[in-house]
Design an enzyme around this catalytic site. Structure first.
Site, PDB file in Angstrom:
ATOM      1  N   GLY A   1      51.495 -33.089  50.696  1.00 34.70           N
ATOM      2  CA  GLY A   1      51.160 -32.249  51.840  1.00 34.70           C
ATOM      3  C   GLY A   1      50.267 -32.934  52.863  1.00 34.70           C
ATOM      4  N   ASN A   2      49.308 -33.760  52.372  1.00 35.67           N
ATOM      5  CA  ASN A   2      48.340 -34.374  53.304  1.00 35.67           C
ATOM      6  C   ASN A   2      48.976 -35.414  54.221  1.00 35.67           C
ATOM      7  OD1 ASN A   2      48.638 -36.034  50.973  1.00 35.67           O
ATOM      8  ND2 ASN A   2      46.756 -37.100  51.476  1.00 35.67           N
TER       9      ASN A   2
ATOM     10  N   LYS B   1      55.419 -20.904  42.962  1.00 36.77           N
ATOM     11  CA  LYS B   1      55.153 -21.882  44.023  1.00 36.77           C
ATOM     12  C   LYS B   1      54.439 -21.224  45.210  1.00 36.77           C
ATOM     13  CE  LYS B   1      55.714 -25.485  46.726  1.00 36.77           C
ATOM     14  NZ  LYS B   1      55.012 -26.729  46.532  1.00 36.77           N
TER      15      LYS B   1
ATOM     16  N   LYS C   1      58.796 -30.602  45.214  1.00 38.54           N
ATOM     17  CA  LYS C   1      59.263 -31.849  45.833  1.00 38.54           C
ATOM     18  C   LYS C   1      59.110 -33.064  44.906  1.00 38.54           C
ATOM     19  CE  LYS C   1      55.420 -34.335  47.305  1.00 38.54           C
ATOM     20  NZ  LYS C   1      54.423 -33.719  46.478  1.00 38.54           N
TER      21      LYS C   1
ATOM     22  N   LYS D   1      53.717 -33.711  39.272  1.00 40.11           N
ATOM     23  CA  LYS D   1      53.799 -35.142  39.584  1.00 40.11           C
ATOM     24  C   LYS D   1      53.972 -35.949  38.295  1.00 40.11           C
ATOM     25  CE  LYS D   1      50.724 -34.496  43.478  1.00 40.11           C
ATOM     26  NZ  LYS D   1      51.752 -33.825  44.257  1.00 40.11           N
TER      27      LYS D   1
END
Ligand code: ADP
Ligand code: MG
Length: 312
Positions: free
Chosen positions: A11-12, A129, A214, A276
């Site tokens: 996101g960043n 989510k 993602k 992740k």
């Protein structure tokens, strides 16, 4: 395609925490991200970019809800497609501009990507989510009542809308992505985890309301492309055990077996670090290659093995 790297942007890379989401803010962040990607391309890697869309898809969905008396609202999966389009456009333009500045003659393309999920996935019964803006508890309860959407508290940062996040099973456009990569094109694909689709009784693809993780979709993409490295970029330098505790320890390198053990012991945040690590394990087990989880602005150092957490 042995030097292919799938870069999964967190996101960043697009919006920092605390930013509202103005176009200029997002473009500024994407320009910085593109610089990192260019340094990888300069090293001779074929780069395939994927990215998250949590804040963006949530905002588009919200716009649709607020204006529904004026303009017919789009389903969530179409909001996901919209977010792929505009985030892809920003990345595509930014990377192209920077390639030109560096005298590199390469094409960049964003591919609107569909990802197959199972309509019976348990996730449809239990949304996990978080998407879109943050609210206080009172606002959240009001939204839940009036918009008929689930809300959850997201990691101490406030309340957010929450939607199902089914497991990605297949990248529908995988073959065309492969062809583009082997032609030397920089491809931005599977944005926001891909547009979730199911197959109906006649075998037709059909969108379904959800947002795929993602990281998991990027692992699938990396496996399909037989990538050398899956590089998951986020806002922390390394994966930790005992995260945020006095005995926190950063991990430099870890086997899939140990990573699974730590997963079971609950060291990784649900919806943040856990997917992740799961994505890294799944790619490494499928491909026998390596996955690196690292900080966005340390991309080159991470590829050179000087920072980040390597799962191998
Ligand atoms: P992204 O947008 O990059 O997917 P996330 O917020 O989903 O970012 O995930 C990154 C966050 O995961 C970090 O900012 C950190 O707060 C959190 N996190 C949870 N568990 C861990 C852990 N064990 N080690 C490191 N970071 C962790
Ligand atoms: Mg995340």
């Amino acid at each position: 395609m042995s030097r292919t790297v799938v870069v999964a942007l967190g996101g960043n890379a697009i919006l920092s925490h605390g930013q509202k989401g103005f176009w200029e803010e997002q473009l500024h962040n994407v320009n910085k991200t593109a610089q990192q990607i260019i340094s990888l391309i300069s090293k001779g890697y074929h780069v395939v970019v994927s990215h998250g869309n949590g804040p963006q898809v949530g905002n588009i969905y919200l716009q649709n809800q607020i204006s529904k008396e004026v303009v017919p609202p789009l389903p969530l999966y179409a909001c996901g497609a919209e977010s792929q389009g505009y985030i892809g456009f920003m990345l595509q333009q930014s990377i192209k501009n920077m390639l030109a500045k560096n005298g590199i003659d390469k094409q960049v393309v964003t591919l609107v990507t569909q990802v197959l999920v199972d309509k019976n996935d348990e996730a449809f019964k239990k949304p996990t989510k978080p998407i879109g803006p943050f609210y206080n508890r009172e606002e959240a309860m009001q939204i839940k009542k009036t918009q008929n959407i689930e809300m959850i508290e997201d990691g101490g940062r406030g309340w957010r809308r929450v939607v199902p996040s089914p497991k990605p099973l297949e990248i529908i456009e995988k073959d065309v992505i492969k062809n583009l990569v082997s032609d030397g094109v920089i491809v931005i694909a599977s944005g926001g985890g891909g547009i979730p689709v199911i197959k109906d009784e006649e075998g037709n693809l059909k969108g379904i309301d959800a947002v795929i993780d993602k990281d998991l979709a990027s692992a699938l993409l990396a496996s399909e492309l037989d990538a050398e490295i899956l590089l998951i970029l986020t806002d922390v330098e390394k994966v930790c055990i005992n995260y945020n505790k006095p005995d926190q320890r950063e991990i430099d390198k870890i086997s899939t077996q140990h990573a699974k053990q730590y997963l079971l012991e609950g060291h990784f945040g649900t919806g943040s670090m856990k997917p992740k690590v799961e994505a890294a394990i799944s790619f490494v087990e499928n491909s026998r290659r390596k996955a690196i989880i690292a900080k966005l602005d340390k991309l080159v150092d991470a590829i050179c093995g000087n920072t980040g957490t390597c799962v191998c």
